[in-house]
Write a protein that holds these residues in place. Structure first.
Motif, PDB file in Angstrom:
ATOM      1  N   GLU A 180       0.835  -1.202   0.000  1.00  0.00           N
ATOM      2  CA  GLU A 180       0.000   0.000   0.000  1.00  0.00           C
ATOM      3  C   GLU A 180       0.874   1.257   0.000  1.00  0.00           C
ATOM      4  OE1 GLU A 180      -3.872  -1.518   2.529  1.00  0.00           O
ATOM      5  OE2 GLU A 180      -2.129  -0.749   3.617  1.00  0.00           O
ATOM      6  N   LEU A 181       0.427   2.264  -0.739  1.00  0.00           N
ATOM      7  CA  LEU A 181       1.093   3.562  -0.760  1.00  0.00           C
ATOM      8  C   LEU A 181       0.117   4.613  -0.238  1.00  0.00           C
ATOM      9  CD1 LEU A 181       3.514   5.387  -1.619  1.00  0.00           C
ATOM     10  CD2 LEU A 181       2.339   5.672  -3.833  1.00  0.00           C
ATOM     11  N   PHE A 182       0.506   5.312   0.835  1.00  0.00           N
ATOM     12  CA  PHE A 182      -0.329   6.374   1.406  1.00  0.00           C
ATOM     13  C   PHE A 182       0.249   7.724   0.974  1.00  0.00           C
ATOM     14  CE2 PHE A 182      -1.018   2.685   3.999  1.00  0.00           C
ATOM     15  CZ  PHE A 182      -2.369   2.747   4.335  1.00  0.00           C
ATOM     16  N   VAL A 183      -0.614   8.561   0.412  1.00  0.00           N
ATOM     17  CA  VAL A 183      -0.197   9.873  -0.113  1.00  0.00           C
ATOM     18  C   VAL A 183      -1.120  10.936   0.461  1.00  0.00           C
ATOM     19  CG1 VAL A 183       0.209  11.273  -2.177  1.00  0.00           C
ATOM     20  CG2 VAL A 183       0.552   8.790  -2.261  1.00  0.00           C
ATOM     21  N   GLN A 184      -0.534  12.057   0.894  1.00  0.00           N
ATOM     22  CA  GLN A 184      -1.356  13.188   1.315  1.00  0.00           C
ATOM     23  C   GLN A 184      -0.734  14.491   0.823  1.00  0.00           C
ATOM     24  OE1 GLN A 184      -1.338  13.131   5.708  1.00  0.00           O
ATOM     25  NE2 GLN A 184      -0.035  14.948   5.646  1.00  0.00           N
ATOM     26  N   GLY A 185      -1.595  15.481   0.565  1.00  0.00           N
ATOM     27  CA  GLY A 185      -1.119  16.781   0.103  1.00  0.00           C
ATOM     28  C   GLY A 185      -2.279  17.741  -0.043  1.00  0.00           C
ATOM     29  N   THR A 186      -1.971  19.019  -0.058  1.00  0.00           N
ATOM     30  CA  THR A 186      -2.996  20.059  -0.170  1.00  0.00           C
ATOM     31  C   THR A 186      -3.281  20.324  -1.643  1.00  0.00           C
ATOM     32  OG1 THR A 186      -2.170  21.069   1.857  1.00  0.00           O
ATOM     33  CG2 THR A 186      -3.622  22.408   0.478  1.00  0.00           C
ATOM     34  N   VAL A 187      -4.539  20.130  -2.053  1.00  0.00           N
ATOM     35  CA  VAL A 187      -4.944  20.314  -3.445  1.00  0.00           C
ATOM     36  C   VAL A 187      -6.235  21.130  -3.494  1.00  0.00           C
ATOM     37  CG1 VAL A 187      -3.891  18.140  -4.184  1.00  0.00           C
ATOM     38  CG2 VAL A 187      -6.294  18.170  -3.483  1.00  0.00           C
ATOM     39  N   MET A 188      -6.585  21.582  -4.685  1.00  0.00           N
ATOM     40  CA  MET A 188      -7.826  22.314  -4.888  1.00  0.00           C
ATOM     41  C   MET A 188      -8.924  21.316  -5.226  1.00  0.00           C
ATOM     42  SD  MET A 188      -8.883  25.481  -4.748  1.00  0.00           S
ATOM     43  CE  MET A 188      -7.498  26.550  -5.146  1.00  0.00           C
ATOM     44  N   LEU A 189     -10.003  21.345  -4.459  1.00  0.00           N
ATOM     45  CA  LEU A 189     -11.135  20.452  -4.708  1.00  0.00           C
ATOM     46  C   LEU A 189     -11.889  20.953  -5.936  1.00  0.00           C
ATOM     47  CD1 LEU A 189     -12.680  18.000  -3.628  1.00  0.00           C
ATOM     48  CD2 LEU A 189     -14.050  19.567  -2.240  1.00  0.00           C
ATOM     49  N   SER A 190     -12.061  20.076  -6.918  1.00  0.00           N
ATOM     50  CA  SER A 190     -12.698  20.480  -8.170  1.00  0.00           C
ATOM     51  C   SER A 190     -13.233  19.248  -8.882  1.00  0.00           C
ATOM     52  CB  SER A 190     -11.687  21.185  -9.076  1.00  0.00           C
ATOM     53  OG  SER A 190     -10.693  20.255  -9.493  1.00  0.00           O
ATOM     54  N   GLN A 191     -13.970  19.491  -9.976  1.00  0.00           N
ATOM     55  CA  GLN A 191     -14.458  18.374 -10.774  1.00  0.00           C
ATOM     56  C   GLN A 191     -13.304  17.622 -11.428  1.00  0.00           C
ATOM     57  OE1 GLN A 191     -17.489  17.908  -9.444  1.00  0.00           O
ATOM     58  NE2 GLN A 191     -18.039  17.183 -11.469  1.00  0.00           N
ATOM     59  N   ARG A 192     -12.277  18.357 -11.823  1.00  0.00           N
ATOM     60  CA  ARG A 192     -11.134  17.681 -12.457  1.00  0.00           C
ATOM     61  C   ARG A 192     -10.464  16.732 -11.477  1.00  0.00           C
ATOM     62  NH1 ARG A 192      -6.839  21.051 -15.841  1.00  0.00           N
ATOM     63  NH2 ARG A 192      -8.571  20.994 -17.302  1.00  0.00           N
ATOM     64  N   LEU A 193     -10.370  17.100 -10.207  1.00  0.00           N
ATOM     65  CA  LEU A 193      -9.800  16.210  -9.201  1.00  0.00           C
ATOM     66  C   LEU A 193     -10.653  14.949  -9.071  1.00  0.00           C
ATOM     67  CD1 LEU A 193      -7.840  15.564  -6.856  1.00  0.00           C
ATOM     68  CD2 LEU A 193      -9.397  16.829  -5.350  1.00  0.00           C
ATOM     69  N   ARG A 194     -11.946  15.112  -9.079  1.00  0.00           N
ATOM     70  CA  ARG A 194     -12.842  13.943  -8.975  1.00  0.00           C
ATOM     71  C   ARG A 194     -12.655  13.016 -10.169  1.00  0.00           C
ATOM     72  NH1 ARG A 194     -15.606  18.308  -6.672  1.00  0.00           N
ATOM     73  NH2 ARG A 194     -16.702  17.860  -4.700  1.00  0.00           N
ATOM     74  N   TRP A 195     -12.546  13.603 -11.388  1.00  0.00           N
ATOM     75  CA  TRP A 195     -12.331  12.770 -12.577  1.00  0.00           C
ATOM     76  C   TRP A 195     -11.039  11.984 -12.446  1.00  0.00           C
ATOM     77  CZ3 TRP A 195     -13.213  17.515 -16.253  1.00  0.00           C
ATOM     78  CH2 TRP A 195     -14.575  17.863 -16.237  1.00  0.00           C
ATOM     79  N   TRP A 196     -10.007  12.620 -11.938  1.00  0.00           N
ATOM     80  CA  TRP A 196      -8.712  11.957 -11.779  1.00  0.00           C
ATOM     81  C   TRP A 196      -8.824  10.802 -10.784  1.00  0.00           C
ATOM     82  CZ3 TRP A 196      -5.118  12.331  -7.463  1.00  0.00           C
ATOM     83  CH2 TRP A 196      -3.869  11.763  -7.724  1.00  0.00           C
ATOM     84  N   LEU A 197      -9.495  11.012  -9.672  1.00  0.00           N
ATOM     85  CA  LEU A 197      -9.650   9.952  -8.674  1.00  0.00           C
ATOM     86  C   LEU A 197     -10.462   8.789  -9.227  1.00  0.00           C
ATOM     87  CD1 LEU A 197     -10.323  12.153  -5.520  1.00  0.00           C
ATOM     88  CD2 LEU A 197      -8.289  10.762  -5.951  1.00  0.00           C
ATOM     89  N   ARG A 198     -11.516   9.086  -9.970  1.00  0.00           N
ATOM     90  CA  ARG A 198     -12.351   8.022 -10.529  1.00  0.00           C
ATOM     91  C   ARG A 198     -11.575   7.151 -11.502  1.00  0.00           C
ATOM     92  NH1 ARG A 198     -16.251  12.498 -11.565  1.00  0.00           N
ATOM     93  NH2 ARG A 198     -17.664  12.613  -9.745  1.00  0.00           N
ATOM     94  N   SER A 199     -10.557   7.723 -12.167  1.00  0.00           N
ATOM     95  CA  SER A 199      -9.811   6.977 -13.178  1.00  0.00           C
ATOM     96  C   SER A 199      -9.057   5.795 -12.581  1.00  0.00           C
ATOM     97  CB  SER A 199      -8.835   7.908 -13.913  1.00  0.00           C
ATOM     98  OG  SER A 199      -7.774   8.300 -13.059  1.00  0.00           O
ATOM     99  N   PHE A 200      -8.813   5.792 -11.254  1.00  0.00           N
ATOM    100  CA  PHE A 200      -8.095   4.690 -10.615  1.00  0.00           C
ATOM    101  C   PHE A 200      -9.018   3.547 -10.197  1.00  0.00           C
ATOM    102  CE2 PHE A 200      -5.385   8.419  -9.779  1.00  0.00           C
ATOM    103  CZ  PHE A 200      -4.207   7.964 -10.323  1.00  0.00           C
ATOM    104  N   GLY A 201     -10.329   3.758 -10.277  1.00  0.00           N
ATOM    105  CA  GLY A 201     -11.272   2.707  -9.915  1.00  0.00           C
ATOM    106  C   GLY A 201     -11.052   2.207  -8.499  1.00  0.00           C
ATOM    107  N   PRO A 202     -11.042   0.874  -8.302  1.00  0.00           N
ATOM    108  CA  PRO A 202     -10.893   0.320  -6.952  1.00  0.00           C
ATOM    109  C   PRO A 202      -9.463   0.348  -6.423  1.00  0.00           C
ATOM    110  CG  PRO A 202     -11.039  -1.464  -8.534  1.00  0.00           C
ATOM    111  CD  PRO A 202     -11.252  -0.194  -9.320  1.00  0.00           C
ATOM    112  N   ASN A 203      -8.527   0.920  -7.201  1.00  0.00           N
ATOM    113  CA  ASN A 203      -7.130   0.928  -6.770  1.00  0.00           C
ATOM    114  C   ASN A 203      -6.762   2.147  -5.941  1.00  0.00           C
ATOM    115  OD1 ASN A 203      -6.417  -1.543  -8.037  1.00  0.00           O
ATOM    116  ND2 ASN A 203      -6.337  -0.486 -10.000  1.00  0.00           N
TER     117      ASN A 203
END
Length: 339
Positions: free
Chosen positions: A290-313
């Motif tokens: 497992e890889l745990f990542v944290q960081g300060t980002v701007m919440l947006s629709q583009r961020l959601r699209w990026w997260l969805r692209s990883f599916g269950p991973n």
């Protein structure tokens, strides 16, 4: 060369790329929309005759009408480049032509088409194995987008020319814009062009409107008409296109606020973030696979699209509101695919 000569060469069709001509009256009408303190038609004809004598313009006669076009390579660089271009320069130009896949570079590169042709000819005329390596180089390099390939709408070159001219000369721009919800719109409006931005294959004009505090974004392929006006405007001293795009994140679609994003990746899905961080304050830790990542980002629709692209991973651990939102989406997907 005078300013009016430069305007004439800008408006005339180029023999290198077009098989059309302009009559003197037609040229005069086009110049009237772009030149302040326009001289007389006879003066324009005298300028054309002088440009033809200098070898920059071609002339033909059709009945009583005089027809004109710009001579191939008359922009200056191409006329001088043929005999002097070496193989390094020819290779650089051919590489630029091949890999300028984005729309803005492709649209502005039309003025370099005579140079591209000279470069192509130069690379074909090889005399030894060393020179032939140059001609083979372009076939040994490829560029591929990391995203799903879509066929983006094309942009009218003449309209792009009017928009970029108004932007460069800081002139007001009259447009007819047809957004998705009003595709038959014929109402013209005047805007103040601040910048051009290409995002994911689509090109946007960022423009202000008299009396409005914030700029508006217009997709260039949705312009049905664009015309640079003679009236100039004062470019706002406090406006920064870089800040508008990168700091205010206006192209991230429905920007909300900064959040501390905490993610858990599996199956090496997030390993690319070790080399290309998602934020300046990114922190990463491993726990087995497992890889745990944290960081300060701007919440947006583009961020959601990026997260969805990883599916269950990927699992969103925080913020809690985003985790709940994606959990609800996952439940809805389970209902759809669960039959």
């Amino acid at each position: 060369m005078s300013d009016i000569d430069r305007e004439i060469l800008r408006v005339l069709p180029d023999a290198a790329t077009q098989n059309t001509w302009l009559s003197t009256p037609d040229l005069y009408r086009r110049l009237m929309t772009a030149v302040q303190d326009m001289p007389s038609l006879k003066t324009i004809h005298r300028h054309l005759a002088r440009l033809e004598k200098d070898g920059l313009v071609e002339m033909a006669q059709q009945g009583v009408a005089w027809l004109w076009r710009k001579k191939a390579g008359a922009n200056g660089m191409a006329a001088k480049a043929g005999a002097m271009m070496n193989f390094d320069e020819a290779l650089a130009l051919q590489t630029l032509k091949r890999f300028s896949s984005r729309q803005i570079p492709e649209l502005v590169a039309e003025s370099l088409s005579p140079l591209f042709e000279i470069a192509e000819t130069r690379l074909r005329k090889t005399h030894n194995e060393w020179e032939r390596k140059y001609s083979r180089w372009a076939s040994k390099v490829a560029v591929e987008s990391g995203g799903f390939a879509l066929h983006y709408p094309t942009i009218d070159r003449e309209q792009f020319g009017e928009v970029s001219r108004a932007l460069f000369e800081e002139r007001q721009l009259e447009i007819v814009y047809r957004p998705r919800h009003d595709t038959d719109n014929d109402r013209a409006k005047v805007v103040l062009p601040f910048g051009l931005v290409e995002v994911g294959g689509l090109v946007y004009l960022v423009a202000g409107t008299q009396g409005k505090a914030n700029p508006t974004m217009y997709r260039l392929d949705r312009l049905s008409r664009a015309r640079a006006l003679l009236e100039s405007f004062t470019y706002p001293a406090l406006f920064s296109l870089d800040a508008y795009v990168r700091q205010q994140r206006n192209f991230d679609f429905m920007v909300e606020n900064e959040v501390l994003l905490e993610l858990r990746f599996v199956d090496s899905a997030g390993d690319h973030l070790l080399e290309t961080p998602m934020s300046r304050d990114q922190k990463c830790t491993r726990n087995g696979d497992e890889l745990f990542v944290q960081g300060t980002v701007m919440l947006s629709q583009r961020l959601r699209w990026w997260l969805r692209s990883f599916g269950p991973n990927v699992e969103v651990l925080g913020p809690a509101s985003l985790r709940a939102e994606l959990a609800e989406e996952a439940a809805a997907l389970a209902r759809i695919y669960g039959g």
